[in-house]
Design a protein around this motif. Structure first.
Motif, PDB file in Angstrom:
ATOM      1  N   VAL A  83       0.838  -1.205   0.000  1.00 61.48           N
ATOM      2  CA  VAL A  83       0.000   0.000   0.000  1.00 61.48           C
ATOM      3  C   VAL A  83       0.870   1.252   0.000  1.00 61.48           C
ATOM      4  N   GLY A  84       1.986   1.201   0.704  1.00 62.23           N
ATOM      5  CA  GLY A  84       2.886   2.350   0.754  1.00 62.23           C
ATOM      6  C   GLY A  84       3.450   2.700  -0.610  1.00 62.23           C
ATOM      7  N   VAL A  85       3.872   1.676  -1.350  1.00 63.39           N
ATOM      8  CA  VAL A  85       4.433   1.908  -2.690  1.00 63.39           C
ATOM      9  C   VAL A  85       3.367   2.458  -3.632  1.00 63.39           C
ATOM     10  N   ILE A  86       2.211   1.792  -3.658  1.00 66.24           N
ATOM     11  CA  ILE A  86       1.131   2.233  -4.556  1.00 66.24           C
ATOM     12  C   ILE A  86       0.639   3.624  -4.168  1.00 66.24           C
ATOM     13  N   GLY A  87       0.480   3.847  -2.867  1.00 68.46           N
ATOM     14  CA  GLY A  87      -0.002   5.145  -2.395  1.00 68.46           C
ATOM     15  C   GLY A  87       0.957   6.276  -2.705  1.00 68.46           C
ATOM     16  N   THR A  88       2.251   6.030  -2.544  1.00 67.92           N
ATOM     17  CA  THR A  88       3.248   7.066  -2.833  1.00 67.92           C
ATOM     18  C   THR A  88       3.240   7.440  -4.311  1.00 67.92           C
ATOM     19  N   ILE A  89       3.169   6.433  -5.169  1.00 66.62           N
ATOM     20  CA  ILE A  89       3.121   6.697  -6.611  1.00 66.62           C
ATOM     21  C   ILE A  89       1.852   7.460  -6.974  1.00 66.62           C
ATOM     22  N   PHE A  90       0.732   7.055  -6.386  1.00 66.44           N
ATOM     23  CA  PHE A  90      -0.545   7.712  -6.676  1.00 66.44           C
ATOM     24  C   PHE A  90      -0.528   9.177  -6.244  1.00 66.44           C
ATOM     25  N   ILE A  91      -0.056   9.430  -5.027  1.00 69.59           N
ATOM     26  CA  ILE A  91       0.002  10.810  -4.528  1.00 69.59           C
ATOM     27  C   ILE A  91       0.959  11.647  -5.366  1.00 69.59           C
ATOM     28  N   GLY A  92       2.080  11.042  -5.776  1.00 69.88           N
ATOM     29  CA  GLY A  92       3.036  11.762  -6.615  1.00 69.88           C
ATOM     30  C   GLY A  92       2.422  12.183  -7.939  1.00 69.88           C
ATOM     31  N   ILE A  93       1.693  11.261  -8.566  1.00 69.34           N
ATOM     32  CA  ILE A  93       1.038  11.575  -9.842  1.00 69.34           C
ATOM     33  C   ILE A  93      -0.050  12.623  -9.653  1.00 69.34           C
ATOM     34  N   LEU A  94      -0.837  12.467  -8.583  1.00 66.66           N
ATOM     35  CA  LEU A  94      -1.941  13.400  -8.329  1.00 66.66           C
ATOM     36  C   LEU A  94      -1.424  14.813  -8.063  1.00 66.66           C
ATOM     37  N   CYS A  95      -0.397  14.930  -7.231  1.00 66.37           N
ATOM     38  CA  CYS A  95       0.164  16.255  -6.925  1.00 66.37           C
ATOM     39  C   CYS A  95       0.772  16.897  -8.169  1.00 66.37           C
ATOM     40  N   THR A  96       1.443  16.093  -8.976  1.00 65.42           N
ATOM     41  CA  THR A  96       2.011  16.616 -10.220  1.00 65.42           C
ATOM     42  C   THR A  96       0.911  17.143 -11.132  1.00 65.42           C
ATOM     43  N   TYR A  97      -0.173  16.401 -11.206  1.00 67.60           N
ATOM     44  CA  TYR A  97      -1.283  16.800 -12.074  1.00 67.60           C
ATOM     45  C   TYR A  97      -1.935  18.096 -11.594  1.00 67.60           C
ATOM     46  N   THR A  98      -2.187  18.206 -10.292  1.00 69.32           N
ATOM     47  CA  THR A  98      -2.852  19.411  -9.783  1.00 69.32           C
ATOM     48  C   THR A  98      -1.964  20.648  -9.939  1.00 69.32           C
ATOM     49  N   ILE A  99      -0.662  20.476  -9.737  1.00 70.97           N
ATOM     50  CA  ILE A  99       0.252  21.599  -9.956  1.00 70.97           C
ATOM     51  C   ILE A  99       0.280  21.975 -11.433  1.00 70.97           C
ATOM     52  N   HIS A 100       0.225  20.962 -12.283  1.00 68.19           N
ATOM     53  CA  HIS A 100       0.243  21.194 -13.733  1.00 68.19           C
ATOM     54  C   HIS A 100      -0.965  22.011 -14.176  1.00 68.19           C
ATOM     55  N   ILE A 101      -2.165  21.625 -13.728  1.00 67.88           N
ATOM     56  CA  ILE A 101      -3.356  22.364 -14.155  1.00 67.88           C
ATOM     57  C   ILE A 101      -3.352  23.782 -13.581  1.00 67.88           C
ATOM     58  N   LEU A 102      -2.729  23.944 -12.415  1.00 67.95           N
ATOM     59  CA  LEU A 102      -2.633  25.278 -11.831  1.00 67.95           C
ATOM     60  C   LEU A 102      -1.678  26.156 -12.630  1.00 67.95           C
TER      61      LEU A 102
END
Length: 356
Positions: A83-102
């Motif tokens: 869960v830690g590995v999957i969660g870290t990758i997911f949060i990394g992608i999500l944060c990158t995406y939200t910063i990108h749209i901003l």
């Protein structure tokens, strides 16, 4: 024989123009749209010391990698390796995406307002100001909220440093597949993965809240590592200082005589350092949970919810088929709200447990 001259007004006009006699039609669009396409913010930036691609990447990496990475092994302990590995990758992608749209929204507002660059709060102000009519009156309140959030959470995340860094670039290299943002966030995600995975793998169920507490005191290498981490945090603190100083100084500089600007800036910087140090001293053992509390509230808000809401407002007239952009941003906002509530709950619970 006199020729008749026909004038076509482009303001708020969308139609076709007849060329010669063969009825070839071209869309004209509005004057604002044409001007927006013609204006390139990067061409109008007058930066004394512009950042290169590599320079911006290194600066963003330094600003984003704070002391919080030392607590990642503890998070892996709570979640487990998978869960830690999957969660870290997911949060990394999500944060990158939200910063990108901003950042995309910020560049769009730069073109619309004919400004070479906008910071975080200015971007939010312009989006709300030019958004749906019912929201426009809240533009200044939204700006104040973002500025307050950046002031309170500047040391627990690098989101406030992204806009100042992007403003120093005179070439459009920040976004894109191999842009500064994507490459930096990929490196950060990999570092967090490695720290969390191997940190928990090394110490297992005895993993402390900060991995440095698990390092053996008697080993020289461990002590050198602690010293290096201390120095890294010390210099990172100075980098993070740019955001609160910039926000505060813009608010008060107009009320101070220009000949006293140097002394005033020195006093301001000294005062904020003393204030932050006093918080750390009086918080004592509660400093960790206190940082977690502030981070849970403002990083979830500024890093997830605000970009999602702004993306909805800027695309209000074009939300896509079945309003998919609205639903996508709603899911991100709910996720951010859940993170803020859950993170705040466990941070407060940690404070209470330390008291008992």
């Amino acid at each position: 024989m006199s020729k008749k001259t026909k004038a076509i007004c482009l303001n708020n006009f969308s139609s076709t123009a007849t060329l010669a006699n063969n009825e070839v039609s071209v869309p004209l669009g509005s004057q604002d749209t044409l001007n927006e396409k013609d204006y390139d913010p990067y061409e109008h930036r007058n930066v004394l010391h512009p950042n290169t691609y590599f320079g911006a990447l290194v600066h963003l990496l330094k600003c984003s990698l704070g002391a919080g990475i030392l607590a990642i092994p503890r998070a892996f302990k709570a979640s487990g390796l998978a869960v830690g590995v999957i969660g870290t990758i997911f949060i990394g992608i999500l944060c990158t995406y939200t910063i990108h749209i901003l950042m995309v929204a910020s560049l769009k507002m730069c073109k619309l307002t004919k400004k070479p660059a906008l910071d975080f709060s200015e971007t939010i102000f312009e989006i709300v100001k030019h958004g749906p009519k019912g929201c426009r009156k809240y533009a200044r309140s939204a700006k104040i909220f973002v500025e307050s959030g950046l002031l309170l959470s500047y040391y627990v995340g690098g989101i406030g440093s992204i806009f100042p860094l992007e403003k120093t670039m005179i070439k459009p290299q920040f976004l894109g597949c191999f842009g500064v943002l994507n490459v930096t966030m990929t490196l950060i995600t990999i570092m967090y993965l490695c720290m969390g995975f191997f940190g928990y793998l090394a110490f297992g169920e005895v993993t402390e809240a900060t991995i440095t507490k698990n390092l053996p005191v008697e080993e020289v290498v461990a002590q050198v590592a602690k010293w290096c981490i201390s120095l890294a945090v010390f210099f990172t603190f100075m980098l993070m200082f740019y955001v609160p100083i910039d926000i505060t100084w813009r608010k008060i500089s107009g009320h101070i005589s220009e000949k006293r600007h140097n002394l005033s800036q020195f006093s301001l910087r000294t005062g904020i350092v003393i204030f932050a140090t006093c918080i750390a001293i009086f918080a004592g053992e509660h400093l960790g949970p206190l940082i977690e509390l502030v981070g849970a509230i403002f990083l979830s808000t500024l890093g997830l919810m605000v970009p999602a809401i702004m993306d909805t407002l800027i695309n209000w007239d074009n939300l896509g088929c079945f309003y998919w952009k609205f639903w996508k941003n709603l899911v991100i906002s709910i996720f951010g709200l859940f993170g803020a509530v859950a993170g705040s709950y466990y941070a407060i619970l940690s404070m209470v447990n330390e008291e008992s």
